[in-house]
Enzyme design. Sequence first.
Site, PDB file in Angstrom:
ATOM      1  N   VAL A  20      -0.691  -1.351   1.314  1.00  0.00           N
ATOM      2  CA  VAL A  20       0.360  -1.512   0.303  1.00  0.00           C
ATOM      3  C   VAL A  20       1.651  -0.814   0.750  1.00  0.00           C
ATOM      4  CG1 VAL A  20       1.041  -0.891  -2.053  1.00  0.00           C
ATOM      5  CG2 VAL A  20      -1.190  -1.868  -1.621  1.00  0.00           C
ATOM      6  N   VAL A  97      -1.178   5.935  -2.055  1.00  0.00           N
ATOM      7  CA  VAL A  97      -2.377   6.353  -1.319  1.00  0.00           C
ATOM      8  C   VAL A  97      -3.627   5.683  -1.887  1.00  0.00           C
ATOM      9  CG1 VAL A  97      -1.372   8.566  -0.644  1.00  0.00           C
ATOM     10  CG2 VAL A  97      -2.687   8.416  -2.758  1.00  0.00           C
ATOM     11  N   PHE A 176       1.142  -5.950  -7.157  1.00  0.00           N
ATOM     12  CA  PHE A 176       0.279  -7.119  -7.380  1.00  0.00           C
ATOM     13  C   PHE A 176       0.106  -7.986  -6.140  1.00  0.00           C
ATOM     14  CE2 PHE A 176       1.932  -5.993 -11.588  1.00  0.00           C
ATOM     15  CZ  PHE A 176       0.756  -5.913 -12.317  1.00  0.00           C
ATOM     16  N   PHE A 236      -9.353  -9.737 -14.698  1.00  0.00           N
ATOM     17  CA  PHE A 236      -9.309 -11.154 -15.088  1.00  0.00           C
ATOM     18  C   PHE A 236      -9.464 -12.063 -13.859  1.00  0.00           C
ATOM     19  CE2 PHE A 236      -7.867 -12.218 -19.533  1.00  0.00           C
ATOM     20  CZ  PHE A 236      -8.234 -11.005 -20.077  1.00  0.00           C
ATOM     21  N   CYS A 286     -10.141  -3.708  -3.930  1.00  0.00           N
ATOM     22  CA  CYS A 286      -9.688  -3.386  -5.291  1.00  0.00           C
ATOM     23  C   CYS A 286     -10.478  -3.999  -6.453  1.00  0.00           C
ATOM     24  CB  CYS A 286      -8.228  -3.755  -5.427  1.00  0.00           C
ATOM     25  SG  CYS A 286      -7.222  -2.718  -4.354  1.00  0.00           S
ATOM     26  N   ARG A 356     -12.769  -4.394   3.805  1.00  0.00           N
ATOM     27  CA  ARG A 356     -13.295  -3.548   2.723  1.00  0.00           C
ATOM     28  C   ARG A 356     -13.986  -4.392   1.654  1.00  0.00           C
ATOM     29  NH1 ARG A 356      -8.036   0.108   1.625  1.00  0.00           N
ATOM     30  NH2 ARG A 356      -7.070  -1.921   1.972  1.00  0.00           N
TER      31      ARG A 356
HETATM   32  P1  NAD Z   1      -5.014   2.263   2.377  1.00  0.00           P
HETATM   33  O1  NAD Z   1      -6.271   3.013   2.481  1.00  0.00           O
HETATM   34  O2  NAD Z   1      -4.767   1.082   3.266  1.00  0.00           O
HETATM   35  O3  NAD Z   1      -3.772   3.253   2.579  1.00  0.00           O
HETATM   36  C1  NAD Z   1      -3.671   4.498   1.953  1.00  0.00           C
HETATM   37  C2  NAD Z   1      -3.014   5.486   2.939  1.00  0.00           C
HETATM   38  O4  NAD Z   1      -2.732   6.716   2.241  1.00  0.00           O
HETATM   39  C3  NAD Z   1      -3.901   5.856   4.121  1.00  0.00           C
HETATM   40  O5  NAD Z   1      -3.228   5.521   5.335  1.00  0.00           O
HETATM   41  C4  NAD Z   1      -4.106   7.383   3.986  1.00  0.00           C
HETATM   42  O6  NAD Z   1      -4.128   8.066   5.231  1.00  0.00           O
HETATM   43  C5  NAD Z   1      -2.874   7.773   3.188  1.00  0.00           C
HETATM   44  N1  NAD Z   1      -3.007   9.059   2.472  1.00  0.00           N
HETATM   45  C6  NAD Z   1      -4.021   9.473   1.673  1.00  0.00           C
HETATM   46  N2  NAD Z   1      -3.756  10.698   1.173  1.00  0.00           N
HETATM   47  C7  NAD Z   1      -2.549  11.072   1.668  1.00  0.00           C
HETATM   48  C8  NAD Z   1      -1.725  12.218   1.501  1.00  0.00           C
HETATM   49  N3  NAD Z   1      -2.091  13.233   0.718  1.00  0.00           N
HETATM   50  N4  NAD Z   1      -0.551  12.278   2.166  1.00  0.00           N
HETATM   51  C9  NAD Z   1      -0.159  11.253   2.957  1.00  0.00           C
HETATM   52  N5  NAD Z   1      -0.881  10.130   3.138  1.00  0.00           N
HETATM   53  C10 NAD Z   1      -2.062  10.034   2.501  1.00  0.00           C
HETATM   54  O7  NAD Z   1      -4.908   1.808   0.841  1.00  0.00           O
HETATM   55  P2  NAD Z   1      -4.129   0.533   0.256  1.00  0.00           P
HETATM   56  O8  NAD Z   1      -4.956  -0.696   0.406  1.00  0.00           O
HETATM   57  O9  NAD Z   1      -2.734   0.539   0.762  1.00  0.00           O
HETATM   58  O10 NAD Z   1      -4.141   0.878  -1.301  1.00  0.00           O
HETATM   59  C11 NAD Z   1      -3.322   1.907  -1.823  1.00  0.00           C
HETATM   60  C12 NAD Z   1      -3.323   1.784  -3.336  1.00  0.00           C
HETATM   61  O11 NAD Z   1      -2.728   0.543  -3.715  1.00  0.00           O
HETATM   62  C13 NAD Z   1      -4.713   1.803  -3.982  1.00  0.00           C
HETATM   63  O12 NAD Z   1      -4.616   2.480  -5.204  1.00  0.00           O
HETATM   64  C14 NAD Z   1      -4.991   0.337  -4.234  1.00  0.00           C
HETATM   65  O13 NAD Z   1      -5.848   0.164  -5.345  1.00  0.00           O
HETATM   66  C15 NAD Z   1      -3.622  -0.210  -4.553  1.00  0.00           C
HETATM   67  N6  NAD Z   1      -3.429  -1.631  -4.252  1.00  0.00           N
HETATM   68  C16 NAD Z   1      -3.918  -2.162  -3.092  1.00  0.00           C
HETATM   69  C17 NAD Z   1      -3.673  -3.513  -2.797  1.00  0.00           C
HETATM   70  C18 NAD Z   1      -4.200  -4.148  -1.539  1.00  0.00           C
HETATM   71  O14 NAD Z   1      -4.068  -5.356  -1.425  1.00  0.00           O
HETATM   72  N7  NAD Z   1      -4.766  -3.416  -0.603  1.00  0.00           N
HETATM   73  C19 NAD Z   1      -2.891  -4.284  -3.662  1.00  0.00           C
HETATM   74  C20 NAD Z   1      -2.392  -3.693  -4.819  1.00  0.00           C
HETATM   75  C21 NAD Z   1      -2.669  -2.361  -5.096  1.00  0.00           C
HETATM   76  C1  UGA Z   2      -6.220  -8.956  -5.303  1.00  0.00           C
HETATM   77  C2  UGA Z   2      -5.254  -9.559  -6.330  1.00  0.00           C
HETATM   78  O1  UGA Z   2      -5.191 -10.972  -6.117  1.00  0.00           O
HETATM   79  C3  UGA Z   2      -3.857  -8.952  -6.181  1.00  0.00           C
HETATM   80  O2  UGA Z   2      -2.986  -9.466  -7.199  1.00  0.00           O
HETATM   81  C4  UGA Z   2      -3.964  -7.435  -6.322  1.00  0.00           C
HETATM   82  O3  UGA Z   2      -2.692  -6.829  -6.125  1.00  0.00           O
HETATM   83  C5  UGA Z   2      -4.930  -6.899  -5.283  1.00  0.00           C
HETATM   84  O4  UGA Z   2      -6.226  -7.542  -5.461  1.00  0.00           O
HETATM   85  C6  UGA Z   2      -5.188  -5.431  -5.417  1.00  0.00           C
HETATM   86  O5  UGA Z   2      -4.951  -4.840  -6.437  1.00  0.00           O
HETATM   87  O6  UGA Z   2      -5.679  -4.936  -4.412  1.00  0.00           O
HETATM   88  P1  UGA Z   2      -6.677  -9.302  -2.716  1.00  0.00           P
HETATM   89  O7  UGA Z   2      -7.920  -8.537  -3.013  1.00  0.00           O
HETATM   90  O8  UGA Z   2      -5.823  -8.874  -1.591  1.00  0.00           O
HETATM   91  O9  UGA Z   2      -5.732  -9.305  -4.012  1.00  0.00           O
HETATM   92  O10 UGA Z   2      -7.033 -10.842  -2.449  1.00  0.00           O
HETATM   93  P2  UGA Z   2      -7.451 -12.055  -3.398  1.00  0.00           P
HETATM   94  O11 UGA Z   2      -6.745 -13.255  -2.933  1.00  0.00           O
HETATM   95  O12 UGA Z   2      -7.338 -11.727  -4.819  1.00  0.00           O
HETATM   96  O13 UGA Z   2      -8.987 -12.247  -3.026  1.00  0.00           O
HETATM   97  C7  UGA Z   2      -9.963 -11.332  -3.438  1.00  0.00           C
HETATM   98  C8  UGA Z   2     -11.332 -11.878  -3.114  1.00  0.00           C
HETATM   99  O14 UGA Z   2     -11.648 -12.984  -3.954  1.00  0.00           O
HETATM  100  C9  UGA Z   2     -11.483 -12.388  -1.681  1.00  0.00           C
HETATM  101  O15 UGA Z   2     -12.747 -12.046  -1.179  1.00  0.00           O
HETATM  102  C10 UGA Z   2     -11.349 -13.893  -1.821  1.00  0.00           C
HETATM  103  O16 UGA Z   2     -11.971 -14.613  -0.801  1.00  0.00           O
HETATM  104  C11 UGA Z   2     -12.026 -14.109  -3.170  1.00  0.00           C
HETATM  105  N1  UGA Z   2     -11.583 -15.346  -3.851  1.00  0.00           N
HETATM  106  C12 UGA Z   2     -10.306 -15.480  -4.261  1.00  0.00           C
HETATM  107  C13 UGA Z   2     -12.515 -16.342  -4.079  1.00  0.00           C
HETATM  108  O17 UGA Z   2     -13.714 -16.229  -3.714  1.00  0.00           O
HETATM  109  N2  UGA Z   2     -12.099 -17.473  -4.740  1.00  0.00           N
HETATM  110  C14 UGA Z   2     -10.833 -17.639  -5.173  1.00  0.00           C
HETATM  111  O18 UGA Z   2     -10.535 -18.706  -5.776  1.00  0.00           O
HETATM  112  C15 UGA Z   2      -9.908 -16.616  -4.922  1.00  0.00           C
END
Ligand code: NAD
Ligand code: UGA
Length: 483
Positions: A20, A97, A176, A236, A286, A356
């Site tokens: 993110v 983070v 999002f 949802f 997530c 993940r």
């Molecule tokens: P990530 O694990 O890829 O990245 C998090 C980073 O934070 C890591 O590189 C870690 O080293 C760093 N970190 C942790 N503690 C720290 C500290 N004290 N100081 C500096 N760096 C630190 O995680 P992510 O997938 O980017 O997710 C981050 C947040 O965003 C989570 O809460 C997740 O739920 C949310 N989110 C993720 C997605 C997604 O698609 N991955 C989408 C929307 C929201």
């Molecule tokens: C999801 C949400 O779509 C994002 O809006 C949100 O920000 C994010 O989580 C988050 O908070 O981390 P993401 O997990 O990156 O995004 O990917 P998605 O496209 O939502 O897919 C999630 C999982 O559902 C995948 O394994 C995908 O293959 C599966 N999926 C998705 C299905 O099996 N069928 C579908 O129709 C859609």
Amino acid sequence: MGRNLVITVKNICCIGAGYVGGPTMAVIADKCPHIKVNVVDINTQKINQWNNSDLNNLPVFEPNLDKVINRCRDKNLHFSTDIREHISMADMVFISVNTPTKQKGIGAGKASDLKWVEACAREVAKYAKGHTIVVEKSTLPVRTAEVIKTILEVAHKNYKDLEPVPTFDVLSNPEFLSEGTAINDLENPDRILIGGENLNAMESLSNIYLNWVPKSKILFTNIWSSELAKLTANAFLAQRISSINSISAICEATGANVREVSRAIGLDSRIGAKFLNSGPGFGGSCFKKDILNLVYLAKYYGLHKVADFWESVVDINNWHQSRISQLIVKKLFGTISGKKIAILGFAFKANTNDTRESAAIQICKELIEEGANLIIYDPKVDQNQITIDLGLEPLEKNCSNKEFISGMGSWEFSNKLNIFENSHAVLVLTEWEEFMNIEWQKVSLQMENPAWIFDARSILNHKKVLDAGLNLWRIGDGSNLSQ
Ligand code: NAD
Ligand code: UGA
């Protein structure tokens, strides 16, 4: 504690350079050349990867991310491990983070582990100067902003002799984006959600987004609604996938076809067509974590029926993944011990290197437990990551037959798609485009007969598979193509 004026943000610090933090800040820097954006992380290796001159080595793979990084890096976008320095210079700090599910203690297995968020709040409290707007970008349980505020307030008291006295506002601004489409999602968001108490701080943040997002898409809410809306949106979306996956099982049992059912219901504008693709079960860092958080919250407030309702979305996802591994065993005459199965895809979805919670992890583990010898290929996931995910070292390439036929489950890695030789089955787990162009006539000559193709994403041209003399199972297809 808050400020009574809208500030023009000139210097952003984002703590967390992950999936993110990296892409989100890259897009902010790209759209706002007048703002200096510093992304900091404790992980030195990750920061080095973000700074790597070869853009193929960025720690996150996202279509078009390399182009954005190329435009802004070392201009107004910087990646660094100097957390202290960049917090002290920032007028806005994003906390981005990781917030994984707690492994032990109170709420283990459900509540989010907030230790990384708390550590960030403490760092901000220690190093921030003047007025700082702290923005929760991580997905957080409802009322986390209160914890952050409490920690910052202590700083305010401790450093009240400093000039100017450090002051803070805390906002919730959940992200999002979806992996695989992150850049497009960030550039063209459906909405930007800003939760807060101080309208001036909310407008300061909103002004950043207004550089490229229309005002009509920017929503102001109270801070708790914003935090809860993020958890609810993911719950949802995941619920739709569990719903359609549950229907896929009924389709297979009755002779219906889940794609036809999806299409028929998706045309109802009240239901809509998105997120109705049946697959091997949802993965990603997530969905499960955020639903379990909601479950924890509901239980905490004594809302046990509500908790059970949402928990069932995760339960059926686990059941669905096991359903797939079990049916593979059944179709391969009740035993897969010593049989070679080619696994196509390990990432939790296409166009990402992220594994993940990928459905591939549970399914592959179950197949290995049944004694299968897997050969795994994914265009973006490496051997090291799969080893960590499966908790099992791979067999060396071209291992001796003795190891191969011993009946002990095993896996090996391939960095090319030519993994079909002597395989009894092929299992498609990720919807990578290159899998759609496989020449099944050629593959069928390499496989052991009778050979099975299991398409858990329903992406293959079923006619070409069948014409090649292969048996085919597709998720949610009750037409019994091959029996
Ligand atoms: P990530 O694990 O890829 O990245 C998090 C980073 O934070 C890591 O590189 C870690 O080293 C760093 N970190 C942790 N503690 C720290 C500290 N004290 N100081 C500096 N760096 C630190 O995680 P992510 O997938 O980017 O997710 C981050 C947040 O965003 C989570 O809460 C997740 O739920 C949310 N989110 C993720 C997605 C997604 O698609 N991955 C989408 C929307 C929201
Ligand atoms: C999801 C949400 O779509 C994002 O809006 C949100 O920000 C994010 O989580 C988050 O908070 O981390 P993401 O997990 O990156 O995004 O990917 P998605 O496209 O939502 O897919 C999630 C999982 O559902 C995948 O394994 C995908 O293959 C599966 N999926 C998705 C299905 O099996 N069928 C579908 O129709 C859609």
